[in-house]
Design a protein around this motif. Structure first.
Motif, PDB file in Angstrom:
ATOM      1  N   MET A 109       0.853  -1.148   0.068  1.00 35.89           N
ATOM      2  CA  MET A 109       0.095   0.005   0.239  1.00 35.89           C
ATOM      3  C   MET A 109       1.077   1.241  -0.081  1.00 35.89           C
ATOM      4  O   MET A 109       0.617   2.198  -0.684  1.00 35.89           O
ATOM      5  N   VAL A 110       1.809   1.119   0.810  1.00 35.71           N
ATOM      6  CA  VAL A 110       2.744   2.373   0.819  1.00 35.71           C
ATOM      7  C   VAL A 110       3.496   2.696  -0.439  1.00 35.71           C
ATOM      8  O   VAL A 110       3.525   3.640  -1.000  1.00 35.71           O
ATOM      9  N   VAL A 111       3.867   1.589  -0.973  1.00 32.73           N
ATOM     10  CA  VAL A 111       4.496   1.560  -2.119  1.00 32.73           C
ATOM     11  C   VAL A 111       3.641   2.040  -3.369  1.00 32.73           C
ATOM     12  O   VAL A 111       3.820   3.268  -4.058  1.00 32.73           O
ATOM     13  N   ILE A 112       2.326   1.584  -3.457  1.00 35.45           N
ATOM     14  CA  ILE A 112       1.317   2.233  -4.447  1.00 35.45           C
ATOM     15  C   ILE A 112       0.870   3.664  -4.048  1.00 35.45           C
ATOM     16  O   ILE A 112       1.083   4.698  -4.888  1.00 35.45           O
ATOM     17  N   GLY A 155      17.265  -9.817  -9.133  1.00 31.99           N
ATOM     18  CA  GLY A 155      17.971  -8.736  -8.757  1.00 31.99           C
ATOM     19  C   GLY A 155      18.796  -9.250  -7.399  1.00 31.99           C
ATOM     20  O   GLY A 155      18.945 -10.374  -7.210  1.00 31.99           O
ATOM     21  N   THR A 156      19.164  -7.975  -6.961  1.00 30.21           N
ATOM     22  CA  THR A 156      19.988  -8.275  -5.572  1.00 30.21           C
ATOM     23  C   THR A 156      19.449  -7.297  -4.436  1.00 30.21           C
ATOM     24  O   THR A 156      18.571  -6.499  -4.533  1.00 30.21           O
ATOM     25  N   ASP A 157      19.680  -7.792  -3.231  1.00 32.80           N
ATOM     26  CA  ASP A 157      19.103  -6.991  -2.010  1.00 32.80           C
ATOM     27  C   ASP A 157      19.931  -5.877  -1.649  1.00 32.80           C
ATOM     28  O   ASP A 157      21.053  -5.546  -2.169  1.00 32.80           O
ATOM     29  N   LEU A 216      12.208 -11.732   7.608  1.00 28.52           N
ATOM     30  CA  LEU A 216      13.232 -10.692   8.344  1.00 28.52           C
ATOM     31  C   LEU A 216      13.626 -10.099   6.847  1.00 28.52           C
ATOM     32  O   LEU A 216      14.097  -8.956   6.944  1.00 28.52           O
ATOM     33  N   MET A 217      13.693 -10.807   5.857  1.00 25.77           N
ATOM     34  CA  MET A 217      13.901 -10.095   4.406  1.00 25.77           C
ATOM     35  C   MET A 217      13.151  -8.955   4.116  1.00 25.77           C
ATOM     36  O   MET A 217      13.494  -7.939   3.772  1.00 25.77           O
ATOM     37  N   LEU A 218      11.912  -9.023   4.374  1.00 27.17           N
ATOM     38  CA  LEU A 218      10.789  -8.220   4.096  1.00 27.17           C
ATOM     39  C   LEU A 218      11.244  -7.036   5.010  1.00 27.17           C
ATOM     40  O   LEU A 218      11.207  -5.590   4.439  1.00 27.17           O
ATOM     41  N   ASN A 219      11.665  -7.129   6.235  1.00 24.04           N
ATOM     42  CA  ASN A 219      11.993  -6.003   7.246  1.00 24.04           C
ATOM     43  C   ASN A 219      13.249  -5.408   6.699  1.00 24.04           C
ATOM     44  O   ASN A 219      13.189  -4.244   6.697  1.00 24.04           O
ATOM     45  N   THR A 220      14.351  -5.870   6.249  1.00 23.21           N
ATOM     46  CA  THR A 220      15.585  -5.479   5.988  1.00 23.21           C
ATOM     47  C   THR A 220      15.412  -4.641   4.867  1.00 23.21           C
ATOM     48  O   THR A 220      16.061  -3.698   4.367  1.00 23.21           O
ATOM     49  N   ALA A 251      14.351  -0.147   0.928  1.00 21.74           N
ATOM     50  CA  ALA A 251      14.546  -0.324  -0.216  1.00 21.74           C
ATOM     51  C   ALA A 251      13.233   0.030  -1.184  1.00 21.74           C
ATOM     52  O   ALA A 251      13.046  -0.059  -2.501  1.00 21.74           O
ATOM     53  N   ILE A 252      12.213   0.356  -0.341  1.00 27.67           N
ATOM     54  CA  ILE A 252      10.830   0.465  -1.134  1.00 27.67           C
ATOM     55  C   ILE A 252      10.994   1.652  -2.143  1.00 27.67           C
ATOM     56  O   ILE A 252       9.832   1.832  -2.946  1.00 27.67           O
ATOM     57  N   TYR A 253      11.754   2.549  -1.854  1.00 27.82           N
ATOM     58  CA  TYR A 253      11.550   3.776  -2.567  1.00 27.82           C
ATOM     59  C   TYR A 253      12.576   3.523  -3.996  1.00 27.82           C
ATOM     60  O   TYR A 253      12.066   3.796  -5.100  1.00 27.82           O
ATOM     61  N   ASN A 254      13.505   3.026  -3.991  1.00 25.36           N
ATOM     62  CA  ASN A 254      14.380   2.796  -5.120  1.00 25.36           C
ATOM     63  C   ASN A 254      13.943   1.394  -6.061  1.00 25.36           C
ATOM     64  O   ASN A 254      13.859   1.258  -7.154  1.00 25.36           O
ATOM     65  N   GLN A 255      13.875   0.102  -5.086  1.00 20.14           N
ATOM     66  CA  GLN A 255      13.623  -1.031  -5.712  1.00 20.14           C
ATOM     67  C   GLN A 255      12.187  -1.607  -5.002  1.00 20.14           C
ATOM     68  O   GLN A 255      12.150  -2.764  -4.497  1.00 20.14           O
ATOM     69  N   PRO A 256      11.130  -1.059  -5.240  1.00 22.75           N
ATOM     70  CA  PRO A 256       9.844  -1.593  -4.724  1.00 22.75           C
ATOM     71  C   PRO A 256       9.717  -3.165  -5.103  1.00 22.75           C
ATOM     72  O   PRO A 256       9.041  -3.584  -4.217  1.00 22.75           O
ATOM     73  N   LEU A 257       9.714  -3.346  -6.180  1.00 25.09           N
ATOM     74  CA  LEU A 257       9.373  -5.004  -6.893  1.00 25.09           C
ATOM     75  C   LEU A 257      10.180  -5.714  -5.854  1.00 25.09           C
ATOM     76  O   LEU A 257       9.754  -6.776  -5.393  1.00 25.09           O
ATOM     77  N   ILE A 258      11.407  -5.439  -5.739  1.00 21.93           N
ATOM     78  CA  ILE A 258      12.315  -6.614  -5.168  1.00 21.93           C
ATOM     79  C   ILE A 258      11.928  -6.678  -3.482  1.00 21.93           C
ATOM     80  O   ILE A 258      11.780  -7.513  -3.047  1.00 21.93           O
TER      81      ILE A 258
END
Lengths: 316, 325, 284, 329
Positions: free
Chosen positions: A151-154, C68-70, C239-243, C247-254
């Protein structure tokens, strides 16, 4: 009726006591000396001695529990290790914010779930039913903390429509009913509403389907009642169970908002808990869990009573 | 066509994805005003389905009905839902087997009577309440005012069934359908309900169709008896005729198998085997596989009912010698 | 009556399951995920631990790194595959343990009744006074982070509901005439439970437990998301989701990928559980 | 081990089963349900004793008390002269000699076991070898009229109600018991099947030398199958006597009402007035004195004050009513 209220209230007393015992023991299951869970490691020796005395840490566990319970009942929830402040004022405002968020999520999730579930239950096997089932399964299967990020992303990152963090434009922890504050609650509330929506859909589908399969529905049709008349009967029969599920879900929203509050930095009990965990601030953890679970015990009692009020077969 | 009920070649099928169940396979009968017909049959014979078909109460999505079905001048099969809804509960009403489940548990008896009256006659709540009181009086429920405020679970089995009858009578129907209304009741209560129904039928001049598996009950209440087997009437006639001079081997078997006084020490005659599968009926007489006097001819075609309407007739090509039960 | 070959209960269940396409597809997906995770060393193109500052947050489709990479430049495919191993273990093992313990206690409570049953059920009531997420957070929060503590906390969360289901199913079977008749034949309690009770109650309890796996997956990853389960650098979806939140601003899909994995697993377990339930329902 | 039939001990004059002052009260103080309250009777060797009564009269509870499926509040069960329980006949041994058939033929069979496994369960528990058990199962299936090859390996849901009830009877016979308690065994069956099962019960009784306790709400069925009949009302015995005598000369007003409630089977002589009004009362609040007095047509002042003793009408016929009189033989 009064006897019923009294009896049920009496039954939740031992539960409440056991719940507080569990919360009390949280300090003791934490690894290490309980004193280290209550006081910062750099506390001076005289403070340590004083606190040991006050909490009766040198006394046997049952006595300690008695002392602790006595303090709690007098409104003393202890001090935070991280801030050194009294826990209650912070907890109080966090509780208010969580309640606002849970209420908002309930106002989205319950009506939608009721609608989808009732329609699905009334038209078992139709495409509407199948769509509602898929929606319900998706609702209960989605990791809501992830949904929050989506949601935040979108809506925040890509569209830039709504804020992604906090409860208010000025960053204060106090919520109010205006557009600025409303815009902050939209995303977390929708995120949080997904699970109760799924569960309410599922349950109501079952309840309504079962009621429509009962013999008395044939009797009602045999009396010539039209759809409107039938709906009145279905609603009154479904109400006690539906109410019970929603009551429990409201409790789960209060207790389960920790993940969503973390994602959206919503200043509620969840965030408080998260910080407490992060800083190993056991007194705050203990106090928050105690208050939330007591709230849940009270909610259960209220649901019980409401059910007895609505269902003549349960009045006894 | 002045009959209250006029049924010709009625069939009812239940269609689902996996299979089709032929519950009723060609039923013909007439019923006059003020007449009591008992449909006698064992489980799965199609007697309840026939009864429900008269009000189109079988599950709407799965049921396929054909034939002629006329109740009080109204064609039931082709009527619109709205027309059916205004017949139900007004000119035709039904009493069910198990009053505990047939009454809504969270509505009082009074509410359940009033809503029927209000639905069909549009009277005020106060007038409906007055009617409800009269009705409880009619079905002999004492302390009526208190009983109207009671929920179904607060009444005894007998009172519940009386309340069910009061609901059915609330708009003075011309036709009362009763689906095993005394089966779930104790012996001393069963006879009370039977006598009540008999008295009400006479006083109100209703036509009654009464479904039962119990020959004794039929003997107490019926003017005519129709014996049903595998979705067909196999025998029909006046109650005395059928009970004393049964024509069809199935009816004879049923009479011989029903235990009653004076049979002690005698061996009971039985019908061998079990009823046919309604999803897969034989081509000929459905009773032939269990019939002691069946032969090859029985398997060729379904025998017709001999004789005229209203006469004592049976669906059997052999018509074995009359037997006393 | 035709003389068809007698059909046991389970063969009927499998026949119904075979007709349920959705359940079959979901079981297929789960099986595929399981195979990929077991064969991780053979399939993963890179190490899940080795990062590189110059390869950080490369987009999907980057040469050599299809997903991609994390944020530390580690291969997402490898981390998702290896992460699945941990997430599945964390999600499934509490349910398995709780099924064993809770099932046993519930069956005892339901069959024995009396003071023992009363005791078990009253203790269960206490755990019901906590919302499940809160209970898990409370226990693992007090115990501290770690895989063992997370599994312990989740096990404690799932035991009470399984006890309740087991108890109610057992109570309803215990009063059936065939159990009474077995008692009347002089059989001991143990024999009756083994022959007459267990075969009729394990199915429903098992179906309920499979339904809990979906909740458990979400909760387990949730605990890791809060920093209460696995510790870095172990790959685990929560945990991956947390770390990856940074990155949600530059690689949101990853950043979304681990959540997609949790979602798919959870929804498939839910569907399979529903399919099992209706296949095992004798009324169908 | 062969599980041979158990030989008779006390001779034909000694009752097979003696029930003395059996009581079962459910619930705690305040709202006690007196389901069975001081019931005594005997079952003689080779006879069928029928118990009739309406719902809530305690007839099913009585059967479960005798079987030991629930613990009695008070009372004693004596089997062939021997007290059942500690110090006497062990419960396990007693259960080899007394077996039970229930009303609901489907709930009586474990859905996961084949017919053969269900019937063979009890013999296996009592240590009979697998081969001997299989042979016995085949014999029993044949005895109840089910072709062993066709039915042994089937599951309950593949059978009709009548066939399932035959299986239940075979299972009850598997330990070669001397007494079978039949709790409404034909009530859930269609009339045509009911007759088959009743005939079977008559045959088996002769073939295996059994005694029956036959519980039913159906007066006609009880009359057909029983040698003696016991009428129960609200947890007490109202009347007991030989079937012909009791049906021809009922001495308790309740028995009379019950008999008069049967449909007449004759359209020319229909019943005109119901013999009783109202429903059988709830056993939670039992009326004082004679429990039947609030519904009784011949009620007298003393009926609500004192409970009537059993009055001997003739050698074998007793009724608990102040109006019952001894008839000279």
């Amino acid at each position: 009726m009064i006897a019923t209220i009294f009896r049920r209230a009496l039954y939740s007393l031992p539960i409440a006591l056991a719940v507080s015992l569990f919360c009390f023991l949280l300090v003791h299951i934490a690894p290490g000396d309980p004193i280290n869970a209550i006081l910062p490691p750099d506390a001076p020796a005289d403070v340590v001695a004083q606190v040991k005395e006050a909490y009766g840490l040198d006394k046997p566990l049952p006595v300690q529990f008695g002392i602790w319970l006595f303090r709690v009942l007098h409104g003393d929830l202890g001090r935070s290790l991280a801030t050194g402040r009294d826990i209650w004022p912070d907890l109080h405002s966090a509780l208010a914010n969580t309640l606002v968020l849970a209420a908002a999520a309930a106002m989205i999730g319950f009506p939608l779930g009721t609608m989808f579930g009732s329609i699905a239950g009334a038209f078992r096997g139709s495409w509407i039913d199948r769509a509602a089932v898929v929606l319900a399964v998706a609702g209960v299967s989605v990791p809501h903390y992830w949904l929050g990020m989506v949601m935040v992303v979108i809506f925040s990152v890509l569209l830039n429509w709504l804020p992604s963090m906090g409860a208010s434009p000025d960053g204060s922890g106090v919520w109010a009913l205006d557009w600025g504050h409303l815009s902050h609650i939209v995303l977390p509330a929708i995120t949080l509403s997904v699970i109760p929506m799924g569960i309410v859909t599922r349950t109501l589908r079952g309840i309504v389907g079962d009621i429509l399969n009962q013999d008395f529905i044939t009797t009602l049709r045999g009396k010539g009642l039209r759809r409107g008349g039938l709906i009145a009967h279905v609603v009154k029969n479904a109400a006690p169970q539906a109410l019970a599920v929603m009551g429990l879900q409201l409790g789960y929203l209060m207790g389960g908002s920790i993940l969503v509050e973390t994602v959206f930095a919503w200043p509620g009990t969840g965030l408080l808990l998260n910080n407490a965990i992060f800083q190993r601030d056991i007194p705050v953890l203990q106090a928050t869990i105690l208050v939330l679970s007591m709230f849940f015990v009270g909610l259960n009692l209220a649901v019980d009573l409401a059910q007895a009020l609505l269902d003549p077969r349960m009045r006894r | 066509m002045s009959n209250l009920v006029h049924v010709r070649d009625l069939t009812v099928k239940f269609v689902s994805r996996d299979r089709t169940v032929h519950a009723v396979n060609g039923v013909d009968f007439d019923l006059d005003q003020g007449e009591v017909l008992c449909i006698l049959g064992e489980s799965g014979s199609g007697k309840s389905v026939t009864l429900r078909a008269l009000m189109r109460l079988n599950p709407p999505t799965r049921t396929v009905m054909t034939g002629t079905l006329n109740v009080g001048g109204q064609d039931i099969i082709t009527a619109s839902d709205r027309e059916i809804e205004s017949i139900r509960g007004r000119s035709v009403a039904m009493v069910f087997q198990e009053p505990m489940t047939a009454l809504d548990p969270v509505f009082t008896i009074g509410q359940q009577i009033r809503e029927t009256v209000i639905r069909h006659e549009g009277v005020s709540k106060a007038d409906a309440h007055k009617r409800a009181l009269e009705l409880l009086d009619l079905v002999q429920i004492p302390s009526a005012e208190r009983r109207l405020a009671a929920y179904p679970h607060e009444l005894s089995g007998g009172l519940r069934q009386r309340a069910m009858i009061a609901i059915a009578l609330s708009c003075r129907p011309k036709l009362l359908l009763a689906d095993e209304p005394t089966t779930a009741l104790d012996a001393t209560v069963q006879i009370q309900i039977l006598l009540l129904l008999r008295r009400l039928q006479r006083e109100l001049g209703m036509g009654v169709i009464f479904v039962t598996h119990d020959l004794g009950v039929a003997g107490e209440i019926a003017d005519r008896i129709a014996v049903m087997y595998a979705g067909r009437f196999v025998e029909e006639g006046a109650v005395r005729e059928v009970m004393r001079h049964a024509k069809h081997p199935y009816t004879q078997g049923l009479l011989g198998a029903t235990v009653h006084e004076g049979m002690r020490g005698k061996r009971l005659t039985t019908i061998i085997g079990s009823p046919p599968n309604l999803a897969n009926l034989p081509t000929g007489c459905a009773f032939a596989p269990r019939c002691p006097s069946a032969d090859a001819a029985c398997l060729e075609a379904v025998p017709g009912l001999d004789g005229a309407f209203g006469a004592h007739r049976a669906r059997c090509i052999h018509q074995p010698a009359e037997a006393m039960a | 009556m035709s003389t068809t070959r007698p059909e046991g209960y389970w063969s009927g269940v499998f026949k119904r399951l075979k007709r349920d396409k959705l359940t079959l597809i979901c079981s297929g997906i789960l099986l595929l995920m399981l195979i990929v995770m077991i064969a991780a060393p053979l399939i993963a193109p890179h190490s899940p631990y080795q990062g590189s500052m110059i390869r950080r947050l490369k987009p999907i489709g980057f040469p050599g790194y299809p997903l991609g990479t994390d944020e530390l430049g580690r291969d997402m495919i490898a981390r998702l595959i290896y992460g699945g191993r941990l997430s599945w273990t964390l999600g499934i093992s509490p349910v398995v343990i709780a099924f064993t313990i809770g099932g046993m206690l519930g069956i005892i409570a339901g069959y024995a009744g009396g003071w023992l049953g009363m005791l078990i059920m009253r203790v269960t009531d206490i755990f019901y006074a906590f919302p499940s997420v809160l209970l898990a957070v409370a226990i693992s929060g007090a115990l501290g982070a770690g895989i063992f503590n997370a599994v312990l906390a989740l096990t404690l969360v799932f035991i009470p509901p399984i006890i309740r289901v087991a108890e109610s199913v057992t109570t309803s079977v215990r009063v059936l005439d065939y159990v009474e008749s077995a008692r009347a034949s002089g059989a001991g309690a143990f024999t009756i439970v083994r022959v007459h009770v267990l075969p009729n109650v394990l199915g429903p309890i098992f179906v309920y437990a499979t339904n809990l796996i979906s909740v458990s997956m979400i909760l387990a990853s949730g605990l890791s998301f809060l920093g209460l389960g696995t510790k870095p650098p172990e790959p685990e979806w929560g945990l991956m989701l947390n770390t990856l939140r940074t990155a949600i601003y530059n690689q949101p899909l990853i950043a979304m990928l681990p959540g997609v994995c949790i979602f798919i697993t959870s929804i498939c377990f839910n569907m399979v559980s529903d399919g099992l339930r209706s296949a095992m329902d004798v009324r169908n | 081990m062969t599980l041979a039939p158990i030989p008779d001990r006390g001779g034909p004059a000694q009752p097979l089963l003696l029930v003395k002052d059996l009581s079962k009260h459910f619930g705690k103080s305040g709202s006690v349900v007196r389901a069975v309250d001081g019931v005594s009777f005997a079952i003689r060797k080779g006879e069928t004793l029928g118990i009739v009564g309406e719902s809530g009269c305690g007839k099913s509870t009585t059967s479960r008390l005798i079987m030991g499926l629930i613990d009695p509040t008070a009372g004693e069960v004596i089997f062939d002269g021997e007290h059942v329980g500690p110090g006497g006949l062990s419960v396990a041994e007693f259960r080899r000699q007394v077996q039970m058939v229930f009303q609901d033929s489907y709930a009586s069979l474990n859905p996961r076991l084949t017919i053969s496994e269900s019937i063979g369960f009890a013999p296996r528990v009592h240590g009979l070898s697998r081969e001997a058990t299989n042979a016995r199962v085949r014999d029993l299936l044949a005895a109840v009229g089910l072709e062993p090859d066709q039915f042994a390996q089937r599951y309950p849901h593949e059978l009709s109600g009548g066939q399932r009830q035959r299986v239940n009877i075979a299972r009850a016979l598997a330990l070669r018991p001397r007494l079978i308690i039949l709790d409404e065994p034909v009530s859930a069956l269609d009339k045509s099947v009911e007759a088959q099962v009743l005939n079977l019960l008559v045959d088996l009784k002769a073939e295996f030398g059994l005694s029956y306790l036959f519980i039913s709400h159906d007066l006609n069925v009880v009359q057909y199958i029983s040698d003696r009949v016991l009428v129960m009302y609200l947890g007490r015995v109202a009347e007991i006597g030989p079937v012909d005598d009791l049906y021809a000369h009922p001495s308790h007003p309740y028995t009379r009402a019950l008999l008069a409630s049967r449909p007449s089977m004759d359209p020319d002589h229909r019943r005109t007035t119901p013999p009783l009004t109202g429903d059988p009362p709830n056993p939670v609040n039992v009326p004082s004195g004679c429990r039947f007095h609030p519904r009784c047509a011949q009620v007298m002042p003393k009926c609500s004050a004192a409970e009537p003793e059993m009055v001997k009408i003739n050698a074998d016929h007793q009724a608990a009513c102040f109006l019952a009189e001894t008839v000279p033989a």
